[in-house]
Design a protein around this motif. Structure first.
Motif, mmCIF file in Angstrom:
data_model
loop_
_atom_site.group_PDB
_atom_site.id
_atom_site.type_symbol
_atom_site.label_atom_id
_atom_site.label_comp_id
_atom_site.label_asym_id
_atom_site.label_seq_id
_atom_site.Cartn_x
_atom_site.Cartn_y
_atom_site.Cartn_z
ATOM 1 N N GLY A 49 52.492 51.438 36.926
ATOM 2 C CA GLY A 49 51.042 51.535 36.766
ATOM 3 C C GLY A 49 50.463 50.485 35.846
ATOM 4 O O GLY A 49 49.243 50.321 35.783
ATOM 5 N N PHE A 50 51.335 49.754 35.124
ATOM 6 C CA PHE A 50 50.864 48.694 34.228
ATOM 7 C C PHE A 50 50.994 47.351 34.929
ATOM 8 O O PHE A 50 52.038 47.033 35.499
ATOM 9 N N SER A 51 49.943 46.544 34.893
ATOM 10 C CA SER A 51 50.010 45.171 35.391
ATOM 11 C C SER A 51 49.140 44.293 34.508
ATOM 12 O O SER A 51 48.243 44.784 33.810
ATOM 13 N N ALA A 52 49.405 42.982 34.542
ATOM 14 C CA ALA A 52 48.693 42.041 33.671
ATOM 15 C C ALA A 52 48.435 40.740 34.414
ATOM 16 O O ALA A 52 49.086 39.725 34.163
ATOM 17 N N PRO A 53 47.493 40.743 35.347
ATOM 18 C CA PRO A 53 47.175 39.500 36.053
ATOM 19 C C PRO A 53 46.606 38.453 35.104
ATOM 20 O O PRO A 53 45.756 38.752 34.264
ATOM 21 N N GLU A 54 47.098 37.223 35.254
ATOM 22 C CA GLU A 54 46.673 36.151 34.354
ATOM 23 C C GLU A 54 45.273 35.680 34.727
ATOM 24 O O GLU A 54 44.897 35.630 35.904
ATOM 25 N N ILE A 55 44.492 35.323 33.712
ATOM 26 C CA ILE A 55 43.138 34.796 33.898
ATOM 27 C C ILE A 55 43.217 33.277 33.991
ATOM 28 O O ILE A 55 43.783 32.624 33.110
ATOM 29 N N HIS A 56 42.640 32.731 35.046
ATOM 30 C CA HIS A 56 42.640 31.283 35.247
ATOM 31 C C HIS A 56 41.217 30.733 35.114
ATOM 32 O O HIS A 56 40.290 31.458 34.767
ATOM 33 N N HIS A 57 41.071 29.448 35.357
ATOM 34 C CA HIS A 57 39.772 28.770 35.363
ATOM 35 C C HIS A 57 39.104 28.812 33.987
ATOM 36 O O HIS A 57 37.876 28.904 33.885
ATOM 37 N N LYS A 58 39.902 28.771 32.936
ATOM 38 C CA LYS A 58 39.351 28.707 31.572
ATOM 39 C C LYS A 58 39.093 27.237 31.217
ATOM 40 O O LYS A 58 39.856 26.357 31.587
ATOM 41 N N TRP A 59 38.070 26.998 30.427
ATOM 42 C CA TRP A 59 37.840 25.655 29.883
ATOM 43 C C TRP A 59 38.092 25.616 28.386
ATOM 44 O O TRP A 59 37.701 24.667 27.718
ATOM 45 N N SER A 60 38.721 26.645 27.887
ATOM 46 C CA SER A 60 39.057 26.720 26.469
ATOM 47 C C SER A 60 40.377 27.476 26.364
ATOM 48 O O SER A 60 40.711 28.292 27.238
ATOM 49 N N LEU A 61 41.152 27.193 25.318
ATOM 50 C CA LEU A 61 42.467 27.812 25.149
ATOM 51 C C LEU A 61 43.293 27.700 26.443
ATOM 52 O O LEU A 61 43.916 28.655 26.894
ATOM 53 N N ARG A 62 43.286 26.506 27.010
ATOM 54 C CA ARG A 62 43.975 26.309 28.281
ATOM 55 C C ARG A 62 45.491 26.301 28.110
ATOM 56 O O ARG A 62 46.220 26.642 29.045
ATOM 57 N N GLU A 67 44.303 39.920 31.973
ATOM 58 C CA GLU A 67 43.689 41.244 32.019
ATOM 59 C C GLU A 67 44.826 42.262 31.988
ATOM 60 O O GLU A 67 45.915 41.995 32.506
ATOM 61 N N LEU A 68 44.609 43.392 31.358
ATOM 62 C CA LEU A 68 45.571 44.489 31.429
ATOM 63 C C LEU A 68 44.980 45.584 32.309
ATOM 64 O O LEU A 68 43.846 46.015 32.093
ATOM 65 N N VAL A 69 45.757 46.016 33.286
ATOM 66 C CA VAL A 69 45.318 47.064 34.198
ATOM 67 C C VAL A 69 46.245 48.268 34.011
ATOM 68 O O VAL A 69 47.470 48.148 34.118
ATOM 69 N N LEU A 70 45.648 49.403 33.724
ATOM 70 C CA LEU A 70 46.417 50.629 33.511
ATOM 71 C C LEU A 70 45.954 51.667 34.514
ATOM 72 O O LEU A 70 44.848 52.207 34.403
ATOM 73 N N ASP A 71 46.785 51.915 35.509
ATOM 74 C CA ASP A 71 46.476 52.881 36.557
ATOM 75 C C ASP A 71 47.496 54.015 36.504
ATOM 76 O O ASP A 71 48.607 53.910 37.027
ATOM 77 N N GLY A 72 47.122 55.086 35.817
ATOM 78 C CA GLY A 72 48.018 56.225 35.710
ATOM 79 C C GLY A 72 49.319 55.894 35.010
ATOM 80 O O GLY A 72 50.387 56.341 35.434
ATOM 81 N N VAL A 73 49.245 55.124 33.934
ATOM 82 C CA VAL A 73 50.444 54.752 33.176
ATOM 83 C C VAL A 73 50.923 55.976 32.386
ATOM 84 O O VAL A 73 50.246 56.446 31.476
ATOM 85 N N ARG A 74 52.083 56.473 32.746
ATOM 86 C CA ARG A 74 52.617 57.678 32.120
ATOM 87 C C ARG A 74 53.561 57.299 30.982
ATOM 88 O O ARG A 74 54.510 56.526 31.167
#
Length: 416
Positions: free
Chosen positions: A224-237, A243-250
Protein backbone atom coordinates in the motif's frame (compact mmCIF):
# COMPACT_ATOMS: atom_id res chain seq x y z
CA UNK A 1 42.52 29.10 0.61
CA UNK A 2 44.72 31.88 -0.75
CA UNK A 3 44.98 35.20 0.99
CA UNK A 4 45.75 38.47 -0.69
CA UNK A 5 48.81 40.40 0.29
CA UNK A 6 48.17 42.99 2.94
CA UNK A 7 50.03 46.26 3.48
CA UNK A 8 52.84 46.22 5.98
CA UNK A 9 51.53 46.52 9.55
CA UNK A 10 51.65 50.05 10.86
CA UNK A 11 54.48 50.73 13.29
CA UNK A 12 53.43 50.95 16.91
CA UNK A 13 53.65 54.46 18.38
CA UNK A 14 56.43 54.80 20.88
CA UNK A 15 53.85 55.50 23.57
CA UNK A 16 52.03 52.21 22.97
CA UNK A 17 51.90 49.91 25.99
CA UNK A 18 54.37 47.04 25.92
CA UNK A 19 51.50 44.54 26.00
CA UNK A 20 50.11 46.01 22.76
CA UNK A 21 53.44 45.83 20.97
CA UNK A 22 53.96 42.28 22.16
CA UNK A 23 50.91 41.11 20.29
CA UNK A 24 52.94 41.01 17.09
CA UNK A 25 52.02 42.02 13.58
CA UNK A 26 48.52 41.59 12.24
CA UNK A 27 47.85 38.69 9.88
CA UNK A 28 47.39 39.37 6.20
CA UNK A 29 43.85 40.17 5.11
CA UNK A 30 42.19 37.06 3.72
CA UNK A 31 39.46 37.84 1.16
CA UNK A 32 38.00 34.38 1.76
CA UNK A 33 37.79 34.93 5.54
CA UNK A 34 37.77 38.72 5.94
CA UNK A 35 36.55 38.63 9.56
CA UNK A 36 38.95 35.91 10.66
CA UNK A 37 36.05 33.61 11.56
CA UNK A 38 38.33 30.59 11.45
CA UNK A 39 39.65 31.83 14.79
CA UNK A 40 36.30 30.86 16.33
CA UNK A 41 36.83 27.21 15.44
CA UNK A 42 38.64 24.57 17.43
CA UNK A 43 41.09 22.17 15.80
CA UNK A 44 38.36 19.51 15.91
CA UNK A 45 35.87 21.89 14.24
CA UNK A 46 38.34 22.50 11.42
CA UNK A 47 39.03 18.80 11.04
CA UNK A 48 35.32 18.08 10.63
CA UNK A 49 34.91 20.92 8.15
CA UNK A 50 37.94 19.89 6.13
CA UNK A 51 36.85 16.25 5.97
CA UNK A 52 33.45 17.18 4.55
CA UNK A 53 34.98 19.78 2.22
CA UNK A 54 37.38 17.19 0.76
CA UNK A 55 34.59 14.68 0.30
CA UNK A 56 32.38 17.23 -1.48
CA UNK A 57 35.30 18.40 -3.63
CA UNK A 58 36.16 14.87 -4.73
CA UNK A 59 32.75 13.19 -4.93
CA UNK A 60 30.27 15.92 -5.84
CA UNK A 61 31.84 18.93 -7.54
CA UNK A 62 33.24 17.08 -10.57
CA UNK A 63 29.81 15.62 -11.41
CA UNK A 64 27.09 17.85 -9.96
CA UNK A 65 26.61 20.08 -13.00
CA UNK A 66 25.93 16.97 -15.09
CA UNK A 67 23.54 15.61 -12.45
CA UNK A 68 21.77 18.94 -12.29
CA UNK A 69 21.43 19.22 -16.05
CA UNK A 70 20.12 15.65 -16.29
CA UNK A 71 17.76 16.20 -13.34
CA UNK A 72 18.86 13.11 -11.44
CA UNK A 73 21.14 11.94 -8.64
CA UNK A 74 22.24 8.57 -9.99
CA UNK A 75 24.71 7.66 -7.26
CA UNK A 76 22.54 8.48 -4.26
CA UNK A 77 22.87 5.12 -2.49
CA UNK A 78 26.62 5.09 -2.93
CA UNK A 79 26.88 8.70 -1.79
CA UNK A 80 24.77 7.93 1.28
CA UNK A 81 27.13 5.12 2.30
CA UNK A 82 30.14 7.39 1.83
CA UNK A 83 28.49 10.12 3.89
CA UNK A 84 27.85 7.53 6.57
CA UNK A 85 31.49 6.50 6.47
CA UNK A 86 32.66 10.05 7.24
CA UNK A 87 30.10 10.43 10.02
CA UNK A 88 27.90 13.01 8.28
CA UNK A 89 24.54 11.26 8.83
CA UNK A 90 22.86 12.05 12.13
CA UNK A 91 26.00 13.96 13.12
CA UNK A 92 24.75 15.65 16.32
CA UNK A 93 23.00 12.52 17.58
CA UNK A 94 24.66 10.24 20.12
CA UNK A 95 24.82 6.47 20.17
CA UNK A 96 23.61 3.98 17.54
CA UNK A 97 26.65 4.63 15.35
CA UNK A 98 26.10 8.41 15.22
CA UNK A 99 29.05 10.78 15.49
CA UNK A 100 27.87 12.79 18.51
CA UNK A 101 29.27 15.96 16.92
CA UNK A 102 28.59 19.45 18.20
CA UNK A 103 25.92 21.63 16.63
CA UNK A 104 28.64 23.91 15.24
CA UNK A 105 30.41 20.96 13.62
CA UNK A 106 27.16 19.80 12.08
CA UNK A 107 26.57 23.32 10.81
CA UNK A 108 30.03 23.46 9.25
CA UNK A 109 29.29 20.17 7.49
CA UNK A 110 26.02 21.58 6.13
CA UNK A 111 27.85 24.65 4.85
CA UNK A 112 30.41 22.54 2.99
CA UNK A 113 27.78 20.21 1.56
CA UNK A 114 25.63 23.04 0.27
CA UNK A 115 28.66 24.80 -1.16
CA UNK A 116 28.71 21.76 -3.45
CA UNK A 117 24.94 21.60 -4.00
CA UNK A 118 21.75 22.17 -2.01
CA UNK A 119 20.50 18.75 -3.07
CA UNK A 120 23.38 17.01 -1.31
CA UNK A 121 22.83 18.99 1.87
CA UNK A 122 19.11 18.17 1.63
CA UNK A 123 19.93 14.46 1.43
CA UNK A 124 21.91 14.75 4.66
CA UNK A 125 19.41 17.05 6.40
CA UNK A 126 16.40 14.85 5.71
CA UNK A 127 18.29 11.73 6.72
CA UNK A 128 19.77 13.12 9.92
CA UNK A 129 17.76 16.13 11.08
CA UNK A 130 14.33 14.81 10.17
CA UNK A 131 14.06 11.02 9.89
CA UNK A 132 16.87 10.02 12.27
CA UNK A 133 16.18 12.87 14.68
CA UNK A 134 12.51 11.84 14.92
CA UNK A 135 13.49 8.26 15.68
CA UNK A 136 16.22 9.28 18.12
CA UNK A 137 14.08 11.73 20.07
CA UNK A 138 10.61 10.19 19.87
CA UNK A 139 11.12 6.53 18.97
CA UNK A 140 11.06 3.51 21.22
CA UNK A 141 14.27 1.75 22.11
CA UNK A 142 13.35 -1.03 19.71
CA UNK A 143 12.74 1.44 16.87
CA UNK A 144 16.06 3.16 17.51
CA UNK A 145 17.98 -0.08 17.57
CA UNK A 146 16.26 -1.36 14.45
CA UNK A 147 16.82 1.68 12.25
CA UNK A 148 19.40 4.16 13.51
CA UNK A 149 22.64 2.16 13.11
CA UNK A 150 21.92 1.31 9.46
CA UNK A 151 20.77 4.88 8.78
CA UNK A 152 23.91 6.33 10.37
CA UNK A 153 25.97 4.09 8.10
CA UNK A 154 24.02 5.19 5.04
CA UNK A 155 22.89 1.63 4.38
CA UNK A 156 19.24 2.64 4.79
CA UNK A 157 17.96 5.98 3.52
CA UNK A 158 15.10 7.65 5.35
CA UNK A 159 12.47 10.22 4.42
CA UNK A 160 10.05 12.41 6.39
CA UNK A 161 6.40 12.68 5.36
CA UNK A 162 4.70 15.82 6.65
CA UNK A 163 3.91 18.19 3.75
CA UNK A 164 0.80 17.36 1.73
CA UNK A 165 -0.45 18.50 -1.70
CA UNK A 166 -2.94 20.91 -0.09
CA UNK A 167 -1.23 21.55 3.24
CA UNK A 168 2.29 22.96 3.38
CA UNK A 169 2.59 25.88 5.77
CA UNK A 170 -0.44 24.65 7.78
CA UNK A 171 0.36 21.05 8.74
CA UNK A 172 -2.50 21.03 11.24
CA UNK A 173 -4.82 20.68 8.26
CA UNK A 174 -3.21 17.45 7.04
CA UNK A 175 -5.60 14.91 5.55
CA UNK A 176 -3.51 11.77 6.00
CA UNK A 177 -5.35 9.58 8.50
CA UNK A 178 -4.36 6.68 10.72
CA UNK A 179 -7.17 4.57 12.10
CA UNK A 180 -7.21 1.61 14.42
CA UNK A 181 -8.14 -1.81 13.10
CA UNK A 182 -7.85 -4.24 15.97
CA UNK A 183 -4.33 -3.80 17.33
CA UNK A 184 -3.04 -2.50 13.97
CA UNK A 185 -2.91 0.97 12.46
CA UNK A 186 -4.09 1.61 8.88
CA UNK A 187 -2.79 4.73 7.10
CA UNK A 188 -4.36 6.47 4.12
CA UNK A 189 -3.23 9.73 2.53
CA UNK A 190 -0.71 11.58 0.39
CA UNK A 191 2.48 13.45 1.12
CA UNK A 192 4.21 15.79 -1.34
CA UNK A 193 7.69 17.18 -2.05
CA UNK A 194 9.40 14.46 -0.04
CA UNK A 195 13.19 14.41 -0.37
CA UNK A 196 14.66 10.88 -0.61
CA UNK A 197 11.15 9.41 -0.93
CA UNK A 198 11.59 6.95 -3.80
CA UNK A 199 14.96 5.64 -2.53
CA UNK A 200 14.04 5.44 1.16
CA UNK A 201 13.92 2.19 3.07
CA UNK A 202 11.97 3.77 5.91
CA UNK A 203 9.61 6.74 6.11
CA UNK A 204 8.59 8.71 9.18
CA UNK A 205 5.00 9.65 8.32
CA UNK A 206 2.78 12.02 10.30
CA UNK A 207 -0.97 11.45 10.31
CA UNK A 208 -4.13 12.55 12.05
CA UNK A 209 -5.48 10.06 14.57
CA UNK A 210 -8.45 10.23 16.96
CA UNK A 211 -5.91 11.36 19.56
CA UNK A 212 -4.28 14.05 17.41
CA UNK A 213 -1.23 14.02 15.14
CA UNK A 214 1.06 11.03 15.59
CA UNK A 215 4.22 9.84 13.85
CA UNK A 216 4.58 6.37 12.34
CA UNK A 217 7.62 4.38 11.28
CA UNK A 218 6.76 2.96 7.87
CA UNK A 219 9.05 0.46 6.12
CA UNK A 220 8.71 1.41 2.47
CA UNK A 221 8.18 -2.19 1.36
CA UNK A 222 4.89 -2.28 3.29
CA UNK A 223 1.95 -3.11 0.96
CA UNK A 224 0.00 0.00 0.00
CA UNK A 225 3.03 2.30 0.22
CA UNK A 226 4.48 3.83 -2.96
CA UNK A 227 6.71 6.82 -3.70
CA UNK A 228 6.54 8.00 -7.31
CA UNK A 229 9.37 10.40 -8.10
CA UNK A 230 8.55 14.01 -9.03
CA UNK A 231 10.11 15.16 -12.30
CA UNK A 232 10.21 18.41 -14.29
CA UNK A 233 11.75 20.40 -11.43
CA UNK A 234 13.80 23.51 -12.17
CA UNK A 235 15.29 23.58 -8.70
CA UNK A 236 17.03 20.93 -6.57
CA UNK A 237 17.48 18.91 -9.75
CA UNK A 238 20.39 16.90 -8.28
CA UNK A 239 18.08 15.53 -5.62
CA UNK A 240 15.42 12.83 -5.34
CA UNK A 241 12.00 14.33 -4.67
CA UNK A 242 8.87 12.20 -4.45
CA UNK A 243 5.24 11.94 -3.54
CA UNK A 244 4.29 9.43 -0.85
CA UNK A 245 1.10 7.48 -1.46
CA UNK A 246 -0.45 5.54 1.40
CA UNK A 247 -3.38 3.34 0.41
CA UNK A 248 -4.46 1.18 3.31
CA UNK A 249 -0.93 0.82 4.70
CA UNK A 250 -1.28 -1.61 7.59
CA UNK A 251 1.22 -1.27 10.44
CA UNK A 252 1.58 -3.03 13.78
CA UNK A 253 0.74 -1.22 17.00
CA UNK A 254 4.41 -0.61 17.75
CA UNK A 255 4.93 1.38 14.53
CA UNK A 256 3.81 4.59 16.26
CA UNK A 257 6.48 6.90 17.70
CA UNK A 258 5.64 6.70 21.42
CA UNK A 259 7.29 9.97 22.40
CA UNK A 260 5.50 12.29 19.97
CA UNK A 261 1.91 13.45 20.38
CA UNK A 262 0.56 16.49 18.54
CA UNK A 263 2.27 18.86 16.14
CA UNK A 264 5.09 19.58 18.57
CA UNK A 265 6.87 16.43 17.40
CA UNK A 266 7.16 17.17 13.68
CA UNK A 267 7.72 20.88 14.30
CA UNK A 268 10.69 20.19 16.57
CA UNK A 269 12.17 18.02 13.80
CA UNK A 270 11.67 20.84 11.32
CA UNK A 271 13.38 23.24 13.70
CA UNK A 272 16.40 20.96 13.81
CA UNK A 273 16.51 20.83 10.01
CA UNK A 274 16.10 24.60 9.71
CA UNK A 275 19.20 25.04 11.82
CA UNK A 276 21.20 23.14 9.19
CA UNK A 277 19.76 25.40 6.49
CA UNK A 278 21.02 28.49 8.34
CA UNK A 279 24.54 27.19 7.71
CA UNK A 280 23.90 25.50 4.39
CA UNK A 281 22.56 28.60 2.66
CA UNK A 282 25.84 30.33 3.43
CA UNK A 283 27.66 27.50 1.66
CA UNK A 284 25.74 28.18 -1.55
CA UNK A 285 26.40 31.90 -1.10
CA UNK A 286 30.11 31.30 -0.50
CA UNK A 287 30.40 29.27 -3.67
CA UNK A 288 28.82 32.08 -5.70
CA UNK A 289 30.88 34.79 -4.02
CA UNK A 290 34.13 32.95 -4.67
CA UNK A 291 33.15 32.33 -8.28
CA UNK A 292 32.41 36.04 -8.73
CA UNK A 293 35.62 37.12 -6.98
CA UNK A 294 37.79 34.84 -9.08
CA UNK A 295 36.03 35.85 -12.29
CA UNK A 296 36.32 39.57 -11.50
CA UNK A 297 40.08 39.29 -11.11
CA UNK A 298 40.51 37.47 -14.41
CA UNK A 299 37.84 38.83 -16.76
CA UNK A 300 39.08 41.87 -18.68
CA UNK A 301 37.01 44.61 -20.26
CA UNK A 302 38.22 48.01 -21.43
CA UNK A 303 41.77 46.82 -21.03
CA UNK A 304 41.67 45.85 -17.35
CA UNK A 305 40.14 43.26 -15.00
CA UNK A 306 36.54 44.09 -14.16
CA UNK A 307 37.44 43.69 -10.49
CA UNK A 308 39.28 46.99 -10.81
CA UNK A 309 36.08 48.94 -11.51
CA UNK A 310 34.25 50.63 -8.68
CA UNK A 311 30.82 49.15 -9.35
CA UNK A 312 32.18 45.61 -9.37
CA UNK A 313 34.13 46.23 -6.16
CA UNK A 314 30.96 47.58 -4.53
CA UNK A 315 29.13 44.35 -5.46
CA UNK A 316 31.94 42.19 -4.09
CA UNK A 317 32.12 44.20 -0.88
CA UNK A 318 28.37 43.92 -0.30
CA UNK A 319 28.40 40.19 -1.01
CA UNK A 320 31.30 39.66 1.40
CA UNK A 321 29.50 41.64 4.11
CA UNK A 322 26.30 39.62 3.96
CA UNK A 323 28.07 36.29 3.51
CA UNK A 324 30.27 36.60 6.55
CA UNK A 325 27.60 38.23 8.72
CA UNK A 326 25.45 35.22 7.86
CA UNK A 327 28.20 32.79 8.83
CA UNK A 328 28.72 34.68 12.08
CA UNK A 329 24.98 34.46 12.79
CA UNK A 330 25.01 30.72 12.07
CA UNK A 331 27.97 30.25 14.39
CA UNK A 332 26.22 32.17 17.17
CA UNK A 333 23.09 30.02 16.82
CA UNK A 334 25.25 26.90 16.83
CA UNK A 335 26.88 27.87 20.10
CA UNK A 336 23.45 28.48 21.59
CA UNK A 337 22.27 25.08 20.41
CA UNK A 338 25.33 23.44 21.97
CA UNK A 339 24.57 25.26 25.21
CA UNK A 340 20.89 24.23 25.11
CA UNK A 341 19.65 27.82 24.96
CA UNK A 342 18.59 28.10 21.31
CA UNK A 343 14.94 29.07 20.81
CA UNK A 344 12.82 28.21 17.74
CA UNK A 345 12.30 31.93 17.08
CA UNK A 346 16.06 32.36 16.81
CA UNK A 347 16.25 29.57 14.25
CA UNK A 348 13.54 31.39 12.27
CA UNK A 349 15.67 34.52 12.51
CA UNK A 350 18.61 32.66 11.01
CA UNK A 351 16.69 30.80 8.31
CA UNK A 352 14.86 33.93 7.16
CA UNK A 353 17.96 36.10 7.03
CA UNK A 354 20.50 33.67 5.65
CA UNK A 355 18.48 32.15 2.83
CA UNK A 356 17.20 35.54 1.73
CA UNK A 357 20.70 37.02 1.74
CA UNK A 358 22.15 33.94 0.04
CA UNK A 359 19.74 34.35 -2.87
CA UNK A 360 20.70 38.01 -3.18
CA UNK A 361 24.40 37.09 -3.17
CA UNK A 362 23.81 34.51 -5.93
CA UNK A 363 21.91 37.00 -8.05
CA UNK A 364 24.57 39.65 -7.60
CA UNK A 365 27.29 37.14 -8.44
CA UNK A 366 25.40 36.34 -11.64
CA UNK A 367 25.63 39.99 -12.69
CA UNK A 368 29.39 39.99 -12.11
CA UNK A 369 29.74 36.97 -14.38
CA UNK A 370 27.49 38.52 -17.00
CA UNK A 371 26.26 36.03 -19.62
CA UNK A 372 28.65 33.40 -18.25
CA UNK A 373 26.61 33.48 -15.05
CA UNK A 374 23.88 31.37 -16.64
CA UNK A 375 26.29 28.64 -17.74
CA UNK A 376 26.67 25.43 -15.77
CA UNK A 377 30.41 25.86 -16.18
CA UNK A 378 29.97 28.10 -13.15
CA UNK A 379 27.92 27.21 -10.04
CA UNK A 380 26.02 30.48 -9.75
CA UNK A 381 22.75 29.80 -11.58
CA UNK A 382 22.55 26.28 -10.14
CA UNK A 383 22.83 27.64 -6.60
CA UNK A 384 20.38 30.48 -7.32
CA UNK A 385 17.68 28.13 -8.56
CA UNK A 386 18.29 25.65 -5.74
CA UNK A 387 17.91 28.38 -3.16
CA UNK A 388 14.45 29.21 -4.48
CA UNK A 389 13.39 25.83 -3.05
CA UNK A 390 15.39 26.32 0.14
CA UNK A 391 13.61 29.65 0.61
CA UNK A 392 10.27 27.82 0.63
CA UNK A 393 10.85 24.53 2.41
CA UNK A 394 11.14 24.20 6.17
CA UNK A 395 9.00 27.34 6.44
CA UNK A 396 8.41 30.06 3.86
CA UNK A 397 9.59 33.65 4.23
CA UNK A 398 6.09 34.65 5.34
CA UNK A 399 5.90 31.96 8.02
CA UNK A 400 9.22 32.94 9.56
CA UNK A 401 8.27 36.61 9.42
CA UNK A 402 5.12 35.77 11.35
CA UNK A 403 7.05 33.64 13.86
CA UNK A 404 9.28 36.63 14.54
CA UNK A 405 6.35 39.05 14.47
CA UNK A 406 4.54 37.03 17.13
CA UNK A 407 7.70 36.84 19.24
CA UNK A 408 8.23 40.60 18.96
CA UNK A 409 4.67 41.70 19.63
CA UNK A 410 3.12 38.83 21.56
CA UNK A 411 0.27 38.82 19.00
CA UNK A 412 -0.53 35.80 16.83
CA UNK A 413 -1.14 36.80 13.19
CA UNK A 414 -1.10 33.30 11.67
CA UNK A 415 -4.89 33.05 11.57
CA UNK A 416 -5.66 36.75 11.71
Amino acid sequence: MPASEAPEPEAQPSSAPASTAARGSRPAFDPYDPLGLDDLLSAEDRAVRDTVRRWARDRVLPYVAEWYEAGRLPAIRELARELGAIGALGMPLTGYGCAGASAVQYGLACLELEAADSGIRSLVSVQGSLAMYALHRYGSQEQREQWLPSMAAGEVIGCFGLTEPDHGSDPAGMRTRARRDGSDWVLDGRKMWITNGSVAGVAVVWAQTPDGVRGFVVPTDTPGFSAPEIHHKWSLRASVTSELVLDGVRLPADAVLPGAAGLGGPLSCLNHARYGIVWGAMGAARSCFEAALGYAKEREQFGRPIGGFQLTQAKLADMALELHKGILLAHHLGRRMDEGTLRPEQVSFGKLNNVREAIDICRTARTVLGANGISLEYPVMRHATNLESVLTYEGTVEMHQLVLGKALTGLDAFRG
